[in-house]
Scaffold this active site. Structure first.
Site, PDB file in Angstrom:
ATOM      1  CG  ASP A  71      -3.336   8.948   8.191  1.00  0.00           C
ATOM      2  OD1 ASP A  71      -3.315   7.725   8.417  1.00  0.00           O
ATOM      3  OD2 ASP A  71      -3.553   9.433   7.066  1.00  0.00           O
ATOM      4  CE1 TYR A 106      -7.536  -1.241   6.886  1.00  0.00           C
ATOM      5  CE2 TYR A 106      -6.538  -0.237   4.956  1.00  0.00           C
ATOM      6  CZ  TYR A 106      -6.529  -0.493   6.315  1.00  0.00           C
ATOM      7  OH  TYR A 106      -5.520   0.006   7.087  1.00  0.00           O
ATOM      8  CD  GLU A 155      -2.978  -0.202   2.480  1.00  0.00           C
ATOM      9  OE1 GLU A 155      -2.832   0.857   3.125  1.00  0.00           O
ATOM     10  OE2 GLU A 155      -3.650  -1.154   2.865  1.00  0.00           O
TER      11      GLU A 155
END
Ligand code: PLP
Lengths: 270, 413
Positions: free
Chosen positions: A60, A175, A49
């Site tokens: 994040d 995911y 990735e």
């Protein structure tokens, strides 16, 4: 069969989970990323990735935020990122490669432009944090048109009502973001992961990979017992933060420990 | 809030059911937030038609915020402008005095609405981002009023230049968290707010401070702020028996502007001007996303953004912390493209001049944000006839800005 499906299928045949490794492209500089990606492969990563740096990585935690800033500080451009991807594809014709990032850099020159560059660079799929199923139009049709997988995210808040919408148009793998939160240190309880994976697998034939907060070989092995794939990100990015251009060695060794743990997880007594 | 059905071809019928204003708006958020945003939308739809919700909102606006705010004819400013105008020129300048609200700006209108929604949804913790600190103060205020714990994210740079508001928030019981990432201003505070929110979706309500962010925020913030335009429209009709010729408002994210404009959008004779911050000038560092940006996706919506060719977001600059944001609410992006509203920009220096002009001519110390609008008003008024009316939103008072202004004027305090 494309590389992503082939990879998950091959791992399944070998009786193990797929190891998915994330790094931010261009961190610490575009010139160093190739060696780091090679180290991931040498250590045993099955899917790469490659993170596209963004000024505002709002999903994040601090580690990946800093990686984004290091990369942009080194002058990484979108063109650099596709060069990194294209060079990787030449060196590793069969390793699956996915781009991960935020919508704005992906759609800046239009979704078609982005999808075509993905094909040219040998990118197999795209994960976009801030394009949920409801906004699929912004990128999904262009990717599907070019046979690039649109990898969707499911989270602990994705309820049964929404899951069909999330799965509609999803491809490559699903995911599962195991914690409601940002990337980093927080880790979900094993039994909640197990229940979530079972719930997802009842609704889709896509492989399910689990990520967020995975750092130790033990954690990776636990997840590898119940899921098709294990995603590791912040822990690798922190090694790069610590070692800079000397990161390939430590990264290779670290990935090796995860890969070993995963390869025996399903046979070893858990 | 207004819930009349708009006429066909109305400028007031958006967003569509997916939260889009033409190509703008939408819900560009992480999957973790999506279920919550859908929930919020459902709850807002129900609240909008619930007379009890409306009644509580109106009651708090009247008795707690101090609405309706006055509509004021600025006679001396009008005279001052006429000195530089050609003969028979120099429009009448009127102000909607939202700086007289409790907490000193329009931000509180929206916060009252959102905290009522939070209560309705059973949320027990409030978070917000703030730039100038006005929205942070307003949020801390309503959180105190409703007894909910409150965390405010504020860029470290803004904390430095808006000290009085930081202390106010603390007095009101809020925790102020300095944000040190990126440019350390509003955009980064919003990133941090979103990070908190994804990690605390179960109990936390995010009170967004401007008419931006993922759907339904641009719509609900607009609806709560529309009290400004709805009142102004009725007040002016009552006082002079007609509608204004031109509306003017400053634009950060665009909430005070859309609040003033929206109730007039279907009045074809009312022109509108949104004023962005041109900072040091459009060729240098500025915060004018319509004038100097391109469409893109940030903070949950598609809109005009200051960005480079790779889609990296640029740092905005304005002397006014409340306008220092590289984006703009999606409805303004659409109103610009549709041609219904004009947009222009005003530099730091021009805003400082207008700030001082209003102090001296009217005895009103405006915030630096509406000083941008005032500058644009004086520029437009000289070309308009004397019987024409400009109505501008005086959306904040300047107490918070006196240190910034002193520094800019080279005055030691
Ligand atoms: C007094 C005042 N006016 C205007 C603004 C800009 O916001 P908006 O464009 O949403 O009205 C702010 C923001 O902090 C403010 O404090």
């Amino acid at each position: 069969m494309n590389r992503l499906s082939a990879t998950f299928e091959a791992c399944r045949t070998q009786g193990r989970a797929t190891l998915v490794a994330f790094v931010t492209g261009g961190d610490p500089s575009p010139a160093n990323t190739g060696d780091i990606l090679d180290a991931l492969v040498e250590g045993g990563a099955d899917v790469i990735e490659l993170g596209m740096p963004f000024t505002d990585p709002m999903a994040d935690g601090p580690s990946i935020q800093e990686a984004n800033l290091r990369s942009l500080g080194a002058g990484t451009t979108t063109a650099d990122l596709f060069d990194i991807a294209g060079d990787f594809r030449e060196r590793h014709p069969s390793i699956a490669l996915v781009l991960m990032g935020y919508a704005n850099p992906m759609i800046r020159r239009g979704p078609q432009w982005f999808a075509e560059r993905c094909v040219e660079a040998g990118v197999d799929g795209v994960i976009c944090v801030d394009i949920p199923a409801e906004e699929d139009e912004a990128l999904g049709p262009a990717l599907r048109e070019q046979d690039v997988a649109m990898i969707r995210l499911a989270t602990p808040t994705t309820n049964a009502d929404r899951l069909p919408a999330v799965l509609d148009g999803a491809s490559g793998f699903l995911y599962y973001v195991s914690v409601a939160g940002i990337t980093g240190k927080q880790q979900a309880a094993q039994d909640s992961i197990e229940a979530a994976v079972a719930r997802l697998k009842a609704q889709t034939n896509l492989p399910v990979a689990v990520g967020f907060g995975v750092r130790t070989p033990e954690q990776a092995a636990d997840i590898a017992r119940v899921a098709d794939g294990v995603v590791v990100g912040s822990a690798i990015v922190e090694l790069i933060g610590e070692h800079g251009k000397d990161a390939p060695g430590p990264v290779r060794d670290y990935i090796g420990t995860l890969s070993d743990a995963i390869s025996t997880a399903r046979t070893a007594k858990g | 809030m207004t819930d009349q059905v708009p006429p066909p071809n109305s400028y007031r019928s958006l967003p569509d059911e997916r939260g889009h204003f033409g190509e703008f708006g939408g819900r560009y958020v992480a999957e973790t937030l999506m279920p919550l945003i859908l929930d919020l939308e459902k709850e807002y739809r129900a609240a909008k038609v619930d007379p009890a919700f409306q009644a509580e909102f109106d009651d708090l606006l009247e008795h707690y915020v101090g609405r309706p705010s006055p509509l004021y004819y600025a006679e001396r400013l009008t005279e001052e402008v006429r000195k530089d105008a050609p003969q028979d020129k120099g429009a009448q300048i009127w102000f909607k005095r939202d700086e007289l609200n409790h907490t000193g700006a329009h931000k509180i209108n929206n916060c009252i609405g959102q905290i009522l929604l939070a209560k309705r949804m059973g949320k027990t913790r409030i978070i917000a981002e703030t730039g100038a600190g006005q929205h942070g103060v307003a949020t801390a205020t309503v959180a105190a009023r409703f007894g909910l714990p409150c965390v405010i994210y504020m860029g470290a740079r803004d904390i430095e230049r808006q000290q009085p508001n930081v202390f106010r928030m603390k007095l009101l019981g809020a925790e102020v968290v300095p944000v040190t990432s990126g440019a350390k201003t509003l955009k980064d505070a919003m990133n941090e707010g979103l990070r908190d929110w994804v990690a605390n979706v179960h109990d936390t309500f995010y009170i967004i401070g401007t008419a931006a962010g993922p759907h339904p925020y641009p719509e609900l913030v607009r609806d709560f702020q529309s009290v400004i335009g709805t009142e102004a429209r009725a007040q002016l009709l009552d006082r002079v028996g007609r509608l204004p010729d031109l509306l003017v408002a400053a634009i950060g994210g665009g909430s005070n502007a859309i609040g003033l404009f929206h109730p007039f959008l279907d009045d074809p004779d009312v022109k509108m001007l949104g004023v962005e911050a041109a900072g040091e000038g459009l060729g240098k560092r500025h915060a004018a996303s319509l004038a100097g940006g391109n469409p893109g996706v940030l903070h949950g919506n598609k809109t005009y953004l200051l960005q480079d060719e790779d889609g990296q977001i640029a740092e905005a600059h304005s002397i006014s912390a409340g306008l220092d944001y590289p984006g703009i609410g999606p409805e303004h992006a659409w109103l610009k493209e549709s041609g219904r509203v004009d947009y222009s920009s005003v530099t730091d220096t021009e805003a400082l001049d207008a700030f001082q002009l209003l102090c001296r001519t009217e005895g009103i110390i405006p915030a630096l944000e509406p000083s941008h609008a005032i500058s644009a008003v004086t520029r437009r008024a000289v070309d308009m006839d004397r019987d024409q009316i400009i109505l501008a939103n005086l959306c904040g008072r300047g107490d918070k800005d006196i240190f910034t202004v002193a520094e800019a004027l080279g005055v030691e305090m």
